[in-house]
Design an enzyme around this catalytic site. Structure first.
Site, PDB file in Angstrom:
ATOM      1  N   CYS A 110       0.828  -1.205   0.000  1.00 35.75           N
ATOM      2  CA  CYS A 110       0.000   0.000   0.000  1.00 35.75           C
ATOM      3  C   CYS A 110       0.868   1.262   0.000  1.00 35.75           C
ATOM      4  CB  CYS A 110      -0.975  -0.041   1.174  1.00 35.75           C
ATOM      5  SG  CYS A 110      -2.400   1.065   0.978  1.00 35.75           S
ATOM      6  N   HIS A 204      -2.784  -5.642   0.416  1.00 34.22           N
ATOM      7  CA  HIS A 204      -2.270  -5.948   1.755  1.00 34.22           C
ATOM      8  C   HIS A 204      -2.183  -7.462   2.005  1.00 34.22           C
ATOM      9  CE1 HIS A 204      -2.160  -1.969   3.683  1.00 34.22           C
ATOM     10  NE2 HIS A 204      -3.252  -1.677   2.998  1.00 34.22           N
ATOM     11  N   GLU A 206      -0.353  -8.822   4.057  1.00 35.93           N
ATOM     12  CA  GLU A 206       0.021  -9.015   5.463  1.00 35.93           C
ATOM     13  C   GLU A 206      -1.168  -9.044   6.413  1.00 35.93           C
ATOM     14  OE1 GLU A 206      -0.188  -4.492   5.241  1.00 35.93           O
ATOM     15  OE2 GLU A 206       0.187  -6.189   3.896  1.00 35.93           O
TER      16      GLU A 206
END
Length: 290
Positions: A110, A204, A206
């Protein structure tokens, strides 16, 4: 890949301003940098992880440390807009410039991708198509992306957790566009600059679905203003379904309602880019026989 990563030393760079950090902790229990610490501890057991806050006025490296001491730097998401001239943005860009110059491999999601882009001479703008909220849909690897190790294991089209209001407008020289979709010009890229290499994605990999839920609820008013929902109640209803899928990721009915498949619901698939980056580091530091 988990065992092969043991012994690595990582630096997590979190550029969330303090207020955004506080709000994120209130909604999901951890800041963006803390999310990275958590996933790295899971995927690379035995590694040592430090966290730094480069946008903060007191965001120095740990005492006695230099960027060259780390095997990799991870750059988290952040609400900073990289086209704004603020002290926070200038500090974050200076840090990213130093990461490139150190030659330490880096990965970002991001705002991490946007930070590397601007630090290397590219540009960032507000999303042309409004917020990409909840999930980025139908991400397609480019020809270069299909053969790039960052996207190993990704199919010809996939979705991923995503929520952002800015996007990369122009990649800098020395970059390779790896993936895109109809909403966002750059979804994944490799950037080579000043002796350093960065792999990054606009989405994202993660975060878990609980963090997608938290992001939707935190930004509900903005999503209504952007026309993605007619009311906060609609956003809350969507967030409730995402949260239920987080609690029971094998529920096909919930995945069907959200239009998702195992690229999002399966944790290993969802984390593909981070796993691939860690695998690259392991191979680089421990090359096998030719």
């Amino acid at each position: 890949m988990q065992s092969s990563s043991s012994g690595l030393r990582f630096l997590v760079a979190e550029s969330e301003p303090p207020d955004a950090r506080r709000k994120r902790r209130e909604s999901v229990g951890r800041s963006s940098g803390e999310t990275y610490l958590e996933i790295l501890e899971s995927l690379a057991p035995g590694s040592a992880c430090d966290r730094v806050k480069p946008a903060d006025a007191d965001g120095a490296l740990p005492a006695g440390a230099s960027l060259g001491d780390y095997d990799a730097v991870f750059l988290s998401g952040s609400p900073l807009s990289l086209y704004e001239e603020t002290p926070e943005v200038r500090r974050a860009l200076a840090f990213m410039g130093a990461v490139f110059a150190s030659g330490t491999p880096s990965f970002g999601s991001c705002a991490g991708l946007q930070l590397a882009t601007v630090a290397a001479g590219g540009t960032v703008r507000q999303n042309r198509n409004g917020p990409e909220a909840g999930f980025a849909r139908r991400i397609v690897p480019t020809e270069a992306g299909r053969g790039h190790p960052l996207l190993r294991g990704r199919p010809a089209s996939y979705d991923a957790p995503s929520i952002h209001t800015d996007e990369v407008e122009t990649l800098p020289e020395g970059s390779t566009l790896l993936a895109l979709n109809r909403s966002t010009v750059v979804q994944a890229a490799e950037i080579r600059h000043d002796g350093g290499t960065f792999w990054g994605v606009q989405y994202h990999p993660e975060i878990g679905l609980d963090e997608v839920t938290g992001a939707l609820r935190r930004q509900a008013d903005d999503l209504v203003e952007a026309g993605l929902a007619l009311s906060r109640r609609e956003v809350e209803d969507q967030a409730d379904v995402v949260e239920a899928l987080h609690r029971q990721p094998t529920r096909r009915d919930l995945a069907w309602r959200l239009g998702l498949d195992d690229q999002v619901t399966d944790e290993a698939n969802r984390q593909a880019e981070i796993r691939n980056f860690l695998g690259m580091l392991a191979r680089k530091l421990n090359p096998g026989p030719d």
